[in-house]
Each structure stands twice: as C-alpha cells, then as structure tokens.
Enzyme design. Sequence first.
Site, PDB file in Angstrom:
ATOM      1  N   HIS A 103       0.808  -1.230   0.000  1.00  0.00           N
ATOM      2  CA  HIS A 103       0.000   0.000   0.000  1.00  0.00           C
ATOM      3  C   HIS A 103       0.841   1.279   0.000  1.00  0.00           C
ATOM      4  CE1 HIS A 103      -3.490  -2.474   0.732  1.00  0.00           C
ATOM      5  NE2 HIS A 103      -3.082  -2.856   1.925  1.00  0.00           N
ATOM      6  N   ASP A 145      -2.872 -11.106  -1.130  1.00  0.00           N
ATOM      7  CA  ASP A 145      -3.239 -10.504   0.162  1.00  0.00           C
ATOM      8  C   ASP A 145      -4.751 -10.229   0.160  1.00  0.00           C
ATOM      9  OD1 ASP A 145      -1.496  -8.607   2.360  1.00  0.00           O
ATOM     10  OD2 ASP A 145      -3.551  -7.940   1.966  1.00  0.00           O
ATOM     11  N   HIS A 169      -6.174  -7.649   0.946  1.00  0.00           N
ATOM     12  CA  HIS A 169      -6.414  -6.256   0.537  1.00  0.00           C
ATOM     13  C   HIS A 169      -5.875  -6.004  -0.866  1.00  0.00           C
ATOM     14  CE1 HIS A 169      -6.241  -6.304   4.993  1.00  0.00           C
ATOM     15  NE2 HIS A 169      -7.246  -5.451   4.895  1.00  0.00           N
ATOM     16  N   ASP A 203      -3.318 -12.598   5.192  1.00  0.00           N
ATOM     17  CA  ASP A 203      -4.571 -12.195   5.837  1.00  0.00           C
ATOM     18  C   ASP A 203      -5.820 -12.715   5.126  1.00  0.00           C
ATOM     19  OD1 ASP A 203      -3.991 -10.507   3.750  1.00  0.00           O
ATOM     20  OD2 ASP A 203      -4.044  -8.654   4.925  1.00  0.00           O
TER      21      ASP A 203
END
Length: 371
Positions: free
Chosen positions: A132, A168, A170, A251
């Site tokens: 990110h 991931d 996200h 995650d």
Amino acid sequence: MTRPLYIGSEIYRHSSYGPKHPLAVPRVSTCTDLCRALGWLPDRVYVEAPMASEAALARFHDPAYVAALRRAEAAQAVSEAERARYRLGAEGNPVYPEMFRRPAISAGGVMLAARLTASGGVVHCPGGGTHHGRRDRASGFCFLNDPVLGLLAWLDQGLGNIVYVDIDAHHGDGVQDAFAGDERVLTISVHEAGRWPFTGAAEDRAGGTARNLPVPKGFNDSEFLYLLDHAVLPLVRARRPQAIMLQAGADALAEDPLARLSLSNNAYFAAAAALLGLAPRLVVLGGGGYNPWAVGRCWAGVWATLNGLPIPPRLPAEAEAVLRALRFDRAAGRDPPAHWFTTLRDAPRPGPVREEVVRLAALTLEERLSA
Ligand SMILES: [Zn+2]
C-alpha cells in the site's frame, strides 16, 4: 536452477507497531525460527537483508518524504503538518522505534532479491510485501513500497516483461498505481471485495496493465484454485514473463482477524507451486497477516513448497516450541486450537465454487475490457 534463497532480518523479531496495533505480533521471525527448527534453513541459503540507502529509496519515493520518515524515527514524534502531509502517526501508520529502519530493511531485502535473481532463481523474502505504500506518504501500515522498489530493480536490469501477483486480502493498490500504464509490468490482485482500500474493482484495469479479482466473504480453497486455474495462471502463461513477484499476504487465511476470507494455507502453497515453473525468476514476499500462528505456519510452508520439501504431518518438538512461545492479545489467542502448535499444513477448506467467482474468472480473461 540454483537453490532458493531466504532473505530475512533480525529487526522483525522485537519490532512492534505498538501493543494495540495488528502488527504487534512477530511474523518473519516466527517463519524463520520454524524453518530453522525444521532443518529447512541452512546458513548457506539464509541472507540477512541490508538496509536500503536513502538514494536507493529515491528510485520510487519522494526524498522529502523519506527524510521526514527518518526524522520521525529519530524524534519519535511528528509535527502536525507532517502528520497531515505524510500520514505518519496517523491512519494505522504509527510512530514507533524502528519506523524508518524496518521498512528500509524490507526494501533493501526485496531490492536484493531482484539483484540475486538477475540471471534467474527463486527467493523468499517474507519481510517484504508492503503493497500500500505511496511515493510520498504512508498508507495501510506501509511506510515504503518494497514490491515497487523490487520490480523497479528488475526493470533497471533490463527486464521488460514482469508479472506481479498479489493474494493478500487487501487490494495491492500501491503497486498497481505505480505501474499503471507501464506495459512492462502486469499486476494481478485477488482481494476481498468491499474491504479497505475499496479499490480494485473487476472492471479496473489501470489502462490495461492490471487485473483485479475482488472475491466475496467466505472465499474458500476450491474458489481460490478455480481462480488460479481459470484466471491467474492463464494470464501469467500468456505473458511468458521473465520474472514473477508473488505477494503472499497471509490475511486471506480463515484465522485472520482483519479480513473475512476462508482460505487454508494450502491455497498459498498451491499458488507458490504453480508460479514456480512459469518464469526463470520468482520472488515471493509476505504482506498482511495478523494471526501470528497462521502467518508463521503459512510462510514457512511457502518456503517448503519453493524447495520441494515435504511438510511433516506432525511438527517436531523444536518447531512446536516456536509456536507455543507466541502470545496473541486477541480473542483467538486465549484458547488456540492444538493444531496451531502441532501442524504446519492446515486441513483443506474446500467449498462450493459460487457463481460470482466463476463470473469473475470469465470477466478477468475477457479481452474487450483490456483497453
Ligand atoms: Zn492485507
């Protein structure tokens, strides 16, 4: 091909984002200790990550931001103006003792992975994966963007055809945006729909250089394998890439406290195994992952997969001791199930392949969206 290399660092062992932050838990050190306890990590394949210099970080990051990050670490404080401008000490990006050194070592590790694979090879660098991070600000627990720096290092070697795969929970927004419109890098992200940062819709192709697969809550192993076989691998094979980077943020595992996906670590091992033969260079990174047992077991199993090592059904006592020493201040930490200590491989989590997942695969391969 030469033996896979493992890039780690001792900085992760005692560094914490603070007691209340999801990154309070040790992750890379757990993976490293498990691999050592299993006899999978002889000294000749372990490489300590170097810290990236400010000049090296400037290949992607704004030097003024990097300087501010370094000042914040030294002062352990940020001004109101810097908090607002750089998101330091805000939005999950805390001021903490190693806030410059830790991400600079992650970046140094991933850039080193690119150098070590200049003429081919496989590297596991579980401290990397801060997908990110932005050029001039922190975002989503990421102060720098080590995947971008590693991909740029490959491009600077003259490579012109790279695939970045991000599993991931996200969306890999920072990496997608860094290479949007750059035909040399295709970014593919599988992530939970409707979750922060709320980008990465299936229709979002960043002008042709990205593919996004937003998946529904409860996403299971069968659905993951379906998307791997019917979307991700066909895209990768069609490119015949010179290099692949896999961001294996843990995650999306069912035990993770921050997302609502339901994968077992077998899904991660399947992804790593499938990508292994599809390019002469493969670098695997970590990423998210906030249940310390789930992360350590997953990333250690990825390392076994990259080496073709069998995963024993019952962990030896030394490996079990690594897992028993972990503490976790969340509900899941109060009464952890026995298999988090005694096994590395999860029981598979199969399930129905939902219609929306089938549609997602078809949409991802559709050509007309590619402009
Ligand atoms: Zn994540």
